[in-house]
Design a protein around this motif. Structure first.
Motif, PDB file in Angstrom:
ATOM      1  N   CYS A  21       0.869  -1.175   0.000  1.00  0.00           N
ATOM      2  CA  CYS A  21       0.000   0.000   0.000  1.00  0.00           C
ATOM      3  C   CYS A  21       0.905   1.223   0.000  1.00  0.00           C
ATOM      4  O   CYS A  21       2.099   1.118  -0.245  1.00  0.00           O
ATOM      5  CB  CYS A  21      -0.931  -0.024   1.207  1.00  0.00           C
ATOM      6  SG  CYS A  21      -0.076   0.036   2.801  1.00  0.00           S
ATOM      7  N   ASP A  22       0.342   2.387   0.295  1.00  0.00           N
ATOM      8  CA  ASP A  22       1.146   3.611   0.283  1.00  0.00           C
ATOM      9  C   ASP A  22       2.257   3.603   1.331  1.00  0.00           C
ATOM     10  O   ASP A  22       3.270   4.267   1.162  1.00  0.00           O
ATOM     11  CB  ASP A  22       0.254   4.839   0.518  1.00  0.00           C
ATOM     12  CG  ASP A  22      -0.601   5.166  -0.693  1.00  0.00           C
ATOM     13  OD1 ASP A  22      -0.381   4.567  -1.768  1.00  0.00           O
ATOM     14  OD2 ASP A  22      -1.498   6.022  -0.566  1.00  0.00           O
ATOM     15  N   THR A  23       2.082   2.861   2.415  1.00  0.00           N
ATOM     16  CA  THR A  23       3.046   2.909   3.513  1.00  0.00           C
ATOM     17  C   THR A  23       3.798   1.605   3.768  1.00  0.00           C
ATOM     18  O   THR A  23       4.705   1.571   4.585  1.00  0.00           O
ATOM     19  CB  THR A  23       2.342   3.314   4.824  1.00  0.00           C
ATOM     20  OG1 THR A  23       1.312   2.353   5.089  1.00  0.00           O
ATOM     21  CG2 THR A  23       1.749   4.700   4.726  1.00  0.00           C
ATOM     22  N   VAL A  24       3.403   0.526   3.097  1.00  0.00           N
ATOM     23  CA  VAL A  24       4.039  -0.783   3.296  1.00  0.00           C
ATOM     24  C   VAL A  24       4.383  -1.348   1.921  1.00  0.00           C
ATOM     25  O   VAL A  24       3.563  -1.306   1.005  1.00  0.00           O
ATOM     26  CB  VAL A  24       3.102  -1.759   4.055  1.00  0.00           C
ATOM     27  CG1 VAL A  24       3.796  -3.093   4.290  1.00  0.00           C
ATOM     28  CG2 VAL A  24       2.642  -1.161   5.377  1.00  0.00           C
ATOM     29  N   SER A  25       5.588  -1.885   1.787  1.00  0.00           N
ATOM     30  CA  SER A  25       6.033  -2.414   0.495  1.00  0.00           C
ATOM     31  C   SER A  25       5.270  -3.680   0.114  1.00  0.00           C
ATOM     32  O   SER A  25       4.646  -4.323   0.957  1.00  0.00           O
ATOM     33  CB  SER A  25       7.530  -2.708   0.547  1.00  0.00           C
ATOM     34  OG  SER A  25       7.793  -3.695   1.526  1.00  0.00           O
ATOM     35  N   GLN A  26       5.377  -4.033  -1.159  1.00  0.00           N
ATOM     36  CA  GLN A  26       4.738  -5.266  -1.621  1.00  0.00           C
ATOM     37  C   GLN A  26       5.759  -6.390  -1.658  1.00  0.00           C
ATOM     38  O   GLN A  26       6.961  -6.141  -1.707  1.00  0.00           O
ATOM     39  CB  GLN A  26       4.137  -5.069  -3.009  1.00  0.00           C
ATOM     40  CG  GLN A  26       5.149  -5.039  -4.134  1.00  0.00           C
ATOM     41  CD  GLN A  26       4.488  -4.924  -5.490  1.00  0.00           C
ATOM     42  OE1 GLN A  26       3.573  -4.151  -5.670  1.00  0.00           O
ATOM     43  NE2 GLN A  26       4.970  -5.699  -6.435  1.00  0.00           N
ATOM     44  N   PRO A  27       5.278  -7.642  -1.638  1.00  0.00           N
ATOM     45  CA  PRO A  27       6.216  -8.767  -1.777  1.00  0.00           C
ATOM     46  C   PRO A  27       6.905  -8.683  -3.134  1.00  0.00           C
ATOM     47  O   PRO A  27       6.241  -8.512  -4.155  1.00  0.00           O
ATOM     48  CB  PRO A  27       5.311 -10.001  -1.698  1.00  0.00           C
ATOM     49  CG  PRO A  27       4.003  -9.532  -1.179  1.00  0.00           C
ATOM     50  CD  PRO A  27       3.907  -8.076  -1.473  1.00  0.00           C
ATOM     51  N   SER A  28       8.193  -8.788  -3.153  1.00  0.00           N
ATOM     52  CA  SER A  28       8.968  -8.653  -4.384  1.00  0.00           C
ATOM     53  C   SER A  28       8.514  -9.665  -5.432  1.00  0.00           C
ATOM     54  O   SER A  28       8.473 -10.863  -5.179  1.00  0.00           O
ATOM     55  CB  SER A  28      10.453  -8.849  -4.072  1.00  0.00           C
ATOM     56  OG  SER A  28      11.215  -8.699  -5.240  1.00  0.00           O
ATOM     57  N   GLY A  29       8.151  -9.145  -6.595  1.00  0.00           N
ATOM     58  CA  GLY A  29       7.763 -10.012  -7.697  1.00  0.00           C
ATOM     59  C   GLY A  29       6.333 -10.508  -7.649  1.00  0.00           C
ATOM     60  O   GLY A  29       5.924 -11.292  -8.500  1.00  0.00           O
ATOM     61  N   HIS A  30       5.556 -10.070  -6.666  1.00  0.00           N
ATOM     62  CA  HIS A  30       4.185 -10.552  -6.514  1.00  0.00           C
ATOM     63  C   HIS A  30       3.249  -9.371  -6.290  1.00  0.00           C
ATOM     64  O   HIS A  30       3.201  -8.800  -5.207  1.00  0.00           O
ATOM     65  CB  HIS A  30       4.079 -11.547  -5.359  1.00  0.00           C
ATOM     66  CG  HIS A  30       4.876 -12.780  -5.590  1.00  0.00           C
ATOM     67  ND1 HIS A  30       4.416 -13.850  -6.322  1.00  0.00           N
ATOM     68  CD2 HIS A  30       6.138 -13.109  -5.219  1.00  0.00           C
ATOM     69  CE1 HIS A  30       5.341 -14.790  -6.380  1.00  0.00           C
ATOM     70  NE2 HIS A  30       6.397 -14.357  -5.720  1.00  0.00           N
ATOM     71  N   GLY A  31       2.498  -9.045  -7.330  1.00  0.00           N
ATOM     72  CA  GLY A  31       1.558  -7.936  -7.251  1.00  0.00           C
ATOM     73  C   GLY A  31       0.215  -8.372  -6.698  1.00  0.00           C
ATOM     74  O   GLY A  31       0.039  -9.496  -6.216  1.00  0.00           O
ATOM     75  N   LYS A  32      -0.753  -7.485  -6.825  1.00  0.00           N
ATOM     76  CA  LYS A  32      -2.088  -7.743  -6.268  1.00  0.00           C
ATOM     77  C   LYS A  32      -2.791  -8.914  -6.957  1.00  0.00           C
ATOM     78  O   LYS A  32      -3.503  -9.671  -6.293  1.00  0.00           O
ATOM     79  CB  LYS A  32      -2.963  -6.487  -6.370  1.00  0.00           C
ATOM     80  CG  LYS A  32      -2.482  -5.343  -5.503  1.00  0.00           C
ATOM     81  CD  LYS A  32      -2.640  -5.641  -4.036  1.00  0.00           C
ATOM     82  CE  LYS A  32      -2.207  -4.417  -3.230  1.00  0.00           C
ATOM     83  NZ  LYS A  32      -2.247  -4.630  -1.802  1.00  0.00           N
TER      84      LYS A  32
END
Length: 190
Positions: free
Chosen positions: A68-79
């Motif tokens: 989200c705006d304040t927490v990163s996403q898992p690398s290589g794995h989008g929504k």
């Protein structure tokens, strides 16, 4: 709540859409989100978004933990990728963002991340998933899951963000600051 039949929120932020989806059930009438550009406006009927009870309960936490705006996403794995895992294993997020963060909650979220990075495996230890992926030839650090320690910090950030969001409708929220204090101390030491 004051008897309005229709509410339209004008915003282009996904975080706001997720918040509206979570809180839509508390409102009567229609809830819309206007998004897009001046030339190409779109209206999203938030009141028509259908989720299972588990998904509805955990949509805020899912969004926080998968980026989200304040927490990163898992690398290589989008929504799109993580949504499929959330549909099947959303109950693993039941306790995140609620109350004090416990070791069992961290383990549940770790299991969700194991499912994201190794869908065919029943592994529940992210370090083991990381090791097996490395053994099978994944040498690119960007494609490997985070280490358990890094994942713990990620979960703490997501937990804090979810706590804030769960109380977005409260004038004076009560947030457990212990996790945030630990994160700030850790970040200042590095």
């Amino acid at each position: 709540m004051d008897g309005y039949e229709r509410i339209i929120v004008s915003c282009r932020d996904t975080d706001v859409l997720v918040l509206l989806t979570h809180f839509a059930g508390q409102l009567r009438g229609e809830l819309w989100m206007r998004t897009g550009t001046r030339q190409e406006r779109r209206y999203v009927a938030v009141h028509d978004i259908q989720l299972t009870p588990t998904m509805q309960r955990n949509i805020l936490v899912y969004h926080a933990v998968t980026g989200c705006d304040t927490v990163s996403q898992p690398s290589g794995h989008g929504k799109k990728t993580t949504w499929k895992v959330f549909q099947q294993h959303g109950a693993l997020l039941d306790d995140l963002g609620r109350g004090t963060l416990s070791e069992s909650t961290i383990r549940s979220v770790e299991e969700l991340f194991c499912r994201i990075y190794a869908p065919a495996s029943d592994e529940t230890n992210i370090n083991d998933v990381r090791y097996r992926m490395f053994q099978k030839g994944t040498k690119d650090q960007e494609k490997l899951p985070p280490t358990r320690k890094c994942l713990e910090h990620h979960i703490k950030r997501a937990h804090h963000q979810a706590q804030v969001w769960f109380q977005a409708d409260v004038p004076i929220p009560k947030i457990d600051t212990s996790v945030w204090t630990i994160l700030c101390q850790t970040n200042s030491q590095t």
